[in-house]
Design a protein around this motif. Structure first.
Motif, PDB file in Angstrom:
ATOM      1  N   ASP A  17      -6.374   8.005  -2.802  1.00 49.21           N
ATOM      2  CA  ASP A  17      -6.511   6.897  -1.859  1.00 49.21           C
ATOM      3  C   ASP A  17      -7.186   7.305  -0.548  1.00 49.21           C
ATOM      4  O   ASP A  17      -7.642   6.450   0.213  1.00 49.21           O
ATOM      5  CB  ASP A  17      -5.137   6.303  -1.524  1.00 49.21           C
ATOM      6  N   GLY A 113      -3.635   4.974   5.748  1.00 48.37           N
ATOM      7  CA  GLY A 113      -3.304   4.240   4.527  1.00 48.37           C
ATOM      8  C   GLY A 113      -1.877   3.752   4.567  1.00 48.37           C
ATOM      9  O   GLY A 113      -0.999   4.394   5.135  1.00 48.37           O
ATOM     10  N   SER A 114      -1.652   2.591   3.950  1.00 51.54           N
ATOM     11  CA  SER A 114      -0.309   2.029   3.881  1.00 51.54           C
ATOM     12  C   SER A 114      -0.077   1.495   2.480  1.00 51.54           C
ATOM     13  O   SER A 114      -0.913   0.778   1.935  1.00 51.54           O
ATOM     14  CB  SER A 114      -0.145   0.902   4.905  1.00 51.54           C
ATOM     15  N   HIS A 115       1.059   1.832   1.921  1.00 52.45           N
ATOM     16  CA  HIS A 115       1.392   1.366   0.581  1.00 52.45           C
ATOM     17  C   HIS A 115       1.996  -0.021   0.596  1.00 52.45           C
ATOM     18  O   HIS A 115       2.339  -0.553  -0.450  1.00 52.45           O
ATOM     19  CB  HIS A 115       2.328   2.359  -0.114  1.00 52.45           C
ATOM     20  N   GLY A 116       2.131  -0.624   1.769  1.00 48.83           N
ATOM     21  CA  GLY A 116       2.625  -1.989   1.859  1.00 48.83           C
ATOM     22  C   GLY A 116       4.071  -2.147   1.439  1.00 48.83           C
ATOM     23  O   GLY A 116       4.487  -3.199   0.983  1.00 48.83           O
ATOM     24  N   ARG A 117       4.862  -1.105   1.607  1.00 47.16           N
ATOM     25  CA  ARG A 117       6.275  -1.179   1.231  1.00 47.16           C
ATOM     26  C   ARG A 117       7.020  -2.094   2.192  1.00 47.16           C
ATOM     27  O   ARG A 117       6.666  -2.217   3.357  1.00 47.16           O
ATOM     28  CB  ARG A 117       6.897   0.213   1.250  1.00 47.16           C
ATOM     29  N   THR A 118       8.059  -2.684   1.692  1.00 48.01           N
ATOM     30  CA  THR A 118       8.886  -3.551   2.529  1.00 48.01           C
ATOM     31  C   THR A 118      10.338  -3.142   2.353  1.00 48.01           C
ATOM     32  O   THR A 118      10.666  -2.290   1.528  1.00 48.01           O
ATOM     33  CB  THR A 118       8.712  -5.033   2.127  1.00 48.01           C
ATOM     34  N   SER A 128       2.613   5.572   7.973  1.00 46.62           N
ATOM     35  CA  SER A 128       1.849   4.518   8.645  1.00 46.62           C
ATOM     36  C   SER A 128       2.716   3.742   9.628  1.00 46.62           C
ATOM     37  O   SER A 128       2.270   3.392  10.719  1.00 46.62           O
ATOM     38  CB  SER A 128       1.197   3.576   7.628  1.00 46.62           C
ATOM     39  N   ALA A 141      -4.248  -0.270   9.435  1.00 45.29           N
ATOM     40  CA  ALA A 141      -3.538   0.147   8.235  1.00 45.29           C
ATOM     41  C   ALA A 141      -4.295  -0.396   7.032  1.00 45.29           C
ATOM     42  O   ALA A 141      -4.470  -1.598   6.885  1.00 45.29           O
ATOM     43  CB  ALA A 141      -2.108  -0.378   8.252  1.00 45.29           C
ATOM     44  N   ARG A 143      -4.499  -0.999   3.143  1.00 45.14           N
ATOM     45  CA  ARG A 143      -3.599  -1.090   1.997  1.00 45.14           C
ATOM     46  C   ARG A 143      -4.143  -0.244   0.857  1.00 45.14           C
ATOM     47  O   ARG A 143      -5.285  -0.391   0.446  1.00 45.14           O
ATOM     48  CB  ARG A 143      -3.441  -2.529   1.559  1.00 45.14           C
ATOM     49  N   ALA A 146      -1.776  -0.288  -4.173  1.00 53.19           N
ATOM     50  CA  ALA A 146      -1.072  -1.525  -4.510  1.00 53.19           C
ATOM     51  C   ALA A 146      -0.904  -1.628  -6.022  1.00 53.19           C
ATOM     52  O   ALA A 146      -1.713  -1.121  -6.781  1.00 53.19           O
ATOM     53  CB  ALA A 146      -1.844  -2.729  -3.982  1.00 53.19           C
TER      54      ALA A 146
END
Length: 152
Positions: A17, A113-118, A128, A141, A143, A146
């Motif tokens: 990534d 980079g961000s894995h978009g975790r919540t 991030s 950030a 994404r 994904a």
């Protein structure tokens, strides 16, 4: 719309990534009169991972990890003509080292980079999120990773 960025710091983890994160920073640099791009990878010290539980000097192992990370960082950055003097491997906690570098080098945009975790994954700490919450400048950030997307 241009924000007049002069120095962009791209923080990568050396996974596939990383290329995607860097590729998102390049057009921003071009739109800002070819802003300087630095790329950084942070290694956590072996002592953090193992505490004081290993009765040996980890210096040579840390040096080997550092050299390997420099080689991998060059593999990411060289195809995009990022000069070696703008490629940085540092040892420490990722968000703290990224903040330190940004402040010391007048960075005005950090790209990470961000894995978009919540939920709990976000609360338990992603790099991030740590970068975003302590940054002295703008943060982009990107994404990555994904579900359903294959890393290139």
């Amino acid at each position: 719309m241009s924000q007049d960025y002069h120095h962009i710091l791209v923080a990568v983890d050396l996974t596939p990534d990383s290329k995607r994160v860097l590729e998102r920073a390049l057009p921003v640099a071009r739109r800002n009169d070819n802003a300087k791009i630095s790329i950084i990878h942070t290694l956590e010290p072996l002592g953090f991972a193992y505490g004081g539980d290993i009765p040996m000097d980890l210096t040579s192992i840390q040096d080997q990890l550092d050299e390997h990370a420099r080689e991998r960082l060059a593999e990411v950055a060289d195809p995009y003509d990022i000069p070696r003097e703008n490629q940085h491997v540092v040892v420490g906690m990722p968000d703290a080292e990224i903040h330190r570098f940004a402040k010391a080098n007048d960075v005005d945009l950090i790209v990470v980079g961000s894995h978009g975790r919540t939920g709990f994954a976000l609360l338990l700490g992603s790099t991030s999120t740590g970068v975003l919450h302590g940054a002295c400048c703008d943060v982009l950030a990107v994404r990555v990773g994904a579900e359903g997307e294959a890393a290139e």
